[in-house]
Write a protein that holds these residues in place. Structure first.
Motif, mmCIF file in Angstrom:
data_model
loop_
_atom_site.group_PDB
_atom_site.id
_atom_site.type_symbol
_atom_site.label_atom_id
_atom_site.label_comp_id
_atom_site.label_asym_id
_atom_site.label_seq_id
_atom_site.Cartn_x
_atom_site.Cartn_y
_atom_site.Cartn_z
ATOM 1 N N ASP A 206 42.001 25.961 13.165
ATOM 2 C CA ASP A 206 43.390 25.537 13.341
ATOM 3 C C ASP A 206 43.499 24.031 13.545
ATOM 4 O O ASP A 206 44.414 23.383 13.016
ATOM 5 N N GLU A 207 42.577 23.464 14.296
ATOM 6 C CA GLU A 207 42.591 22.019 14.515
ATOM 7 C C GLU A 207 42.284 21.288 13.214
ATOM 8 O O GLU A 207 42.946 20.308 12.871
ATOM 9 N N LEU B 265 48.178 17.705 16.999
ATOM 10 C CA LEU B 265 47.695 18.954 17.590
ATOM 11 C C LEU B 265 48.668 19.593 18.578
ATOM 12 O O LEU B 265 48.350 20.616 19.180
ATOM 13 N N VAL C 60 49.174 23.233 18.037
ATOM 14 C CA VAL C 60 47.940 24.011 17.889
ATOM 15 C C VAL C 60 47.445 24.408 19.274
ATOM 16 O O VAL C 60 47.252 23.548 20.130
ATOM 17 N N VAL D 102 44.942 25.349 22.278
ATOM 18 C CA VAL D 102 43.557 25.006 22.609
ATOM 19 C C VAL D 102 42.746 26.287 22.527
ATOM 20 O O VAL D 102 43.114 27.311 23.101
ATOM 21 N N GLU D 103 41.656 26.233 21.794
ATOM 22 C CA GLU D 103 40.820 27.415 21.603
ATOM 23 C C GLU D 103 40.163 27.812 22.917
ATOM 24 O O GLU D 103 39.592 26.974 23.616
ATOM 25 N N HIS E 183 41.841 19.961 23.284
ATOM 26 C CA HIS E 183 41.443 20.397 21.954
ATOM 27 C C HIS E 183 40.048 19.830 21.703
ATOM 28 O O HIS E 183 39.723 18.727 22.155
ATOM 29 N N ARG F 216 40.021 16.358 20.164
ATOM 30 C CA ARG F 216 40.343 15.283 21.112
ATOM 31 C C ARG F 216 39.133 14.960 21.992
ATOM 32 O O ARG F 216 38.818 13.795 22.243
#
Length: 150
Positions: A59-60, A85, A88, A90-91, A104, A107
């Motif tokens: 996704d990022e 982002l 999006v 954060v995973e 992220h 980042r």
């Protein structure tokens, strides 16, 4: 599959594999571009190589390579990543310090990657090898060589 920066080393390998004896046993080599360490100084270049190497979450990486991201980068490179982002998530499930896992991955990579000095060449080499490995698997090549093989 040969990782190379081009130049005389690539020419030497092309000539080596053009030899009649080599052509009997090997196909012509395919080249995977090496990454110069100075090319990953900028935020966009670092993230682009990281995405191509497959280390950014999907996704990022999709957000960073989108046309919107290019426009955001051209408007204001300093806030580009944050704006890019913002939609999006954060995973989850990452390991590391709590303050890092709240960010992220792109980042965090940029924050830590921009302070690299001598290690930048190691990171660039790692990216080049990861990209070559993806190419090897995708195209079913037999092995990877570096351009300094003789």
């Amino acid at each position: 599959l040969v990782i190379t920066m081009g130049s005389q080393r690539q020419e030497y390998i092309e000539q080596m594999f053009a030899n009649e004896t080599m052509r009997q046993y090997f196909e012509s080599p395919v080249f995977s571009q090496g990454i110069p360490s100075r090319s990953i100084r900028s935020q966009m270049a670092l993230l682009s190589h990281a995405g191509k190497a497959g280390i950014l979450p999907d996704d990022e990486w999709a957000a960073i390579r989108s046309p919107r991201a290019k426009t955001l980068f051209e408007e204001d490179g300093a806030t580009f990543l944050e704006k890019c982002l913002e939609e999006v998530p954060v995973e989850s499930g990452r390991h590391g310090a709590p303050h890092d896992t709240k960010l992220h991955f792109a980042r965090e990579l940029w924050q830590k990657g921009k302070s690299l000095n001598r290690q930048r060449s190691v990171l660039a080499c790692t990216f080049a090898h990861l990209i070559a490995m993806k190419t090897l698997v995708k195209n079913d090549y037999d092995f990877i060589l570096e351009d300094n093989v003789r």
